[in-house]
Scaffold this motif. Structure first.
Motif, mmCIF file in Angstrom:
data_model
loop_
_atom_site.group_PDB
_atom_site.id
_atom_site.type_symbol
_atom_site.label_atom_id
_atom_site.label_comp_id
_atom_site.label_asym_id
_atom_site.label_seq_id
_atom_site.Cartn_x
_atom_site.Cartn_y
_atom_site.Cartn_z
ATOM 1 N N VAL A 191 0.839 -1.204 0.000
ATOM 2 C CA VAL A 191 0.000 0.000 0.000
ATOM 3 C C VAL A 191 0.881 1.263 0.000
ATOM 4 O O VAL A 191 0.574 2.239 -0.679
ATOM 5 C CB VAL A 191 -0.972 -0.009 1.198
ATOM 6 C CG1 VAL A 191 -1.784 1.272 1.256
ATOM 7 C CG2 VAL A 191 -1.904 -1.219 1.106
ATOM 8 N N GLY A 192 1.986 1.206 0.711
ATOM 9 C CA GLY A 192 2.940 2.326 0.679
ATOM 10 C C GLY A 192 3.442 2.563 -0.743
ATOM 11 O O GLY A 192 3.496 3.707 -1.210
ATOM 12 N N ASP A 248 -2.420 -3.060 -7.691
ATOM 13 C CA ASP A 248 -1.303 -3.529 -6.857
ATOM 14 C C ASP A 248 -1.699 -4.709 -5.961
ATOM 15 O O ASP A 248 -0.906 -5.632 -5.751
ATOM 16 C CB ASP A 248 -0.747 -2.385 -6.005
ATOM 17 C CG ASP A 248 0.120 -1.439 -6.828
ATOM 18 O OD1 ASP A 248 0.580 -1.834 -7.919
ATOM 19 O OD2 ASP A 248 0.329 -0.294 -6.380
ATOM 20 N N LEU A 249 -2.906 -4.704 -5.433
ATOM 21 C CA LEU A 249 -3.297 -5.824 -4.572
ATOM 22 C C LEU A 249 -3.474 -7.095 -5.399
ATOM 23 O O LEU A 249 -3.151 -8.196 -4.933
ATOM 24 C CB LEU A 249 -4.561 -5.488 -3.783
ATOM 25 C CG LEU A 249 -4.313 -4.435 -2.683
ATOM 26 C CD1 LEU A 249 -5.603 -3.960 -2.071
ATOM 27 C CD2 LEU A 249 -3.400 -4.972 -1.592
ATOM 28 N N SER A 250 -3.949 -6.947 -6.627
ATOM 29 C CA SER A 250 -4.050 -8.129 -7.495
ATOM 30 C C SER A 250 -2.660 -8.690 -7.768
ATOM 31 O O SER A 250 -2.435 -9.901 -7.725
ATOM 32 C CB SER A 250 -4.710 -7.784 -8.831
ATOM 33 O OG SER A 250 -5.894 -7.066 -8.629
ATOM 34 N N LEU A 251 -1.737 -7.779 -8.061
ATOM 35 C CA LEU A 251 -0.351 -8.193 -8.322
ATOM 36 C C LEU A 251 0.254 -8.882 -7.101
ATOM 37 O O LEU A 251 0.923 -9.912 -7.209
ATOM 38 C CB LEU A 251 0.474 -6.955 -8.696
ATOM 39 C CG LEU A 251 1.944 -7.143 -9.031
ATOM 40 C CD1 LEU A 251 2.108 -7.984 -10.297
ATOM 41 C CD2 LEU A 251 2.640 -5.789 -9.221
ATOM 42 N N PHE A 252 -0.015 -8.332 -5.938
ATOM 43 C CA PHE A 252 0.501 -8.915 -4.688
ATOM 44 C C PHE A 252 -0.077 -10.319 -4.485
ATOM 45 O O PHE A 252 0.641 -11.248 -4.107
ATOM 46 C CB PHE A 252 0.134 -8.009 -3.512
ATOM 47 C CG PHE A 252 0.598 -8.516 -2.177
ATOM 48 C CD1 PHE A 252 1.936 -8.773 -1.927
ATOM 49 C CD2 PHE A 252 -0.316 -8.737 -1.149
ATOM 50 C CE1 PHE A 252 2.371 -9.235 -0.682
ATOM 51 C CE2 PHE A 252 0.104 -9.192 0.098
ATOM 52 C CZ PHE A 252 1.444 -9.450 0.321
ATOM 53 N N GLU A 253 -1.343 -10.494 -4.768
ATOM 54 C CA GLU A 253 -1.958 -11.817 -4.587
ATOM 55 C C GLU A 253 -1.382 -12.840 -5.555
ATOM 56 O O GLU A 253 -1.210 -13.994 -5.213
ATOM 57 C CB GLU A 253 -3.477 -11.730 -4.759
ATOM 58 C CG GLU A 253 -4.147 -11.273 -3.485
ATOM 59 C CD GLU A 253 -5.645 -11.500 -3.490
ATOM 60 O OE1 GLU A 253 -6.180 -11.951 -2.462
ATOM 61 O OE2 GLU A 253 -6.287 -11.221 -4.528
ATOM 62 N N SER A 254 -1.078 -12.401 -6.785
ATOM 63 C CA SER A 254 -0.574 -13.388 -7.740
ATOM 64 C C SER A 254 0.936 -13.594 -7.618
ATOM 65 O O SER A 254 1.426 -14.686 -7.831
ATOM 66 C CB SER A 254 -0.963 -13.003 -9.168
ATOM 67 O OG SER A 254 -0.334 -11.789 -9.518
#
Ligand code: BTN
Length: 320
Positions: free
Chosen positions: A154-155, A250-256
């Motif tokens: 998130v940062g 970004d959260l989608s990228l983090f999950e994958s």
């Protein structure tokens, strides 16, 4: 408070947005209400933290410029729902109370929080209209153990958005503060509900300082910065739209792909990369050269005898 009353208050703020004195009479005429009613609205706005000068013979003036979210434009431009309030206790609390009805990407935005929450049980000072207060909902498939990394993601999202909107001098301080010119500009508070190692509900709260008034600044116990000193201020609604979109991606990228997809972005944004820092952990502290983060989001410090990872604590810069 009735919706209509807020519409009047918003109209007053918009009339004062030019930064000049506007007389009570002119405001009364514009809004089609009495001068006494204007003066009551102004007094009430002051209770919500808006700093308004009122000078006999001249009228009213905002001590610092402020802008309000354009709700229609925001709602039209994001995928996901937006719950927008003039006043709420806390945008994080609102989303946490409604997790069962939410989908990933939904947001809550408010102009004022009566019980804004900061980290470590602190309050987040949230005067009406002055700053951006928002929470973002995400259903997370990987459980709470990944949460440490999440705040770093998130940062990175915040830094990307602010830089793209032309803000220079932005950086991160591990684990989740955003700095402008070495003073805190924004904070992140992630709260969760659900199972530890299964699907969990994430509420990502973000506060960004836009325009701090002197009166409000007195209530803040750490060095702060805001965007008001910039020659070109990003539009508040634009900022919110860009932030929501960036968080979704970004959260989608983090999950994958996990935190490794953010390692480079983090290092580029890290204000302390390559510097000697002191990490305070309760009564203990360690010192070392900051060398980025590992895949769990722990900070890596080189103390001369090798690199070690630390997960707790607050960084303080060692004085030279
Ligand atoms: C920090 O202490 O650095 C975190 C501050 C987070 C503040 C934001 S404002 C919107 C959201 N709602 C809250 O009650 N807190 C977060």
């Amino acid at each position: 408070m009735m919706h209509e009353q807020w519409l009047r208050k918003r109209a007053i703020i918009k009339s004062l947005a030019g930064g000049e004195f506007v007389s009570g009479e002119a405001l009364a005429h514009e809004l089609g209400i009495s001068r006494a009613a204007i003066s009551k609205h102004v007094a009430s706005l002051e209770e919500f933290g808006v700093d308004i000068y009122s000078v006999k013979g001249k009228g009213y003036k905002l001590s610092t410029p402020l802008s309000l979210i354009d709700e229609q434009r925001l709602k039209a431009q994001i995928k996901g729902r937006c719950f927008y309030f003039n006043d709420i206790n806390s945008t994080n609390a609102f989303l946490l109370n409604h997790v069962n009805e939410l989908s990933s990407g939904d947001i809550c935005v408010a102009e004022h929080q009566s019980a804004g929450r900061g980290r470590r049980g602190r309050t987040w000072v949230s005067p009406y209209g002055c700053h951006l207060y928002t929470s973002f909902y995400w259903q997370f498939s990987q459980g709470m153990s990944q949460a440490m990394g999440l705040s770093l993601v998130v940062g990175c999202s915040l830094v990307s958005v602010l830089r793209r909107l032309g803000v220079d001098g932005i950086g991160v301080k591990w684990p989740n503060d955003i700095y402008l010119n070495h003073k805190k500009l924004a904070g992140i508070l992630i709260e969760m509900s659900g199972q530890a190692d299964y699907e969990c509900n994430l509420v990502i709260g973000i506060g960004i300082n836009l325009s701090m008034s002197a009166a409000q600044a007195d209530k803040i116990d750490q060095p702060w910065s805001d965007l008001s000193e910039l020659s070109q201020q990003p539009d508040k609604t634009e900022l919110m739209i860009a932030l929501q979109q960036q968080l979704v991606s970004d959260l989608s990228l983090f999950e994958s792909q996990g935190l490794k997809a953010f390692k480079q972005r983090w290092r580029e944004a890290d204000l302390f990369d390559g510097k000697v820092v002191k990490l305070l952990m309760g009564d203990n502290s360690v010192e070392g050269i900051c060398c980025g983060i590992d895949e769990q989001g722990a900070i890596l410090l080189d103390n001369g005898n090798g690199i070690k990872a630390y997960v707790g604590g607050e960084i303080s810069m060692r004085p030279l």
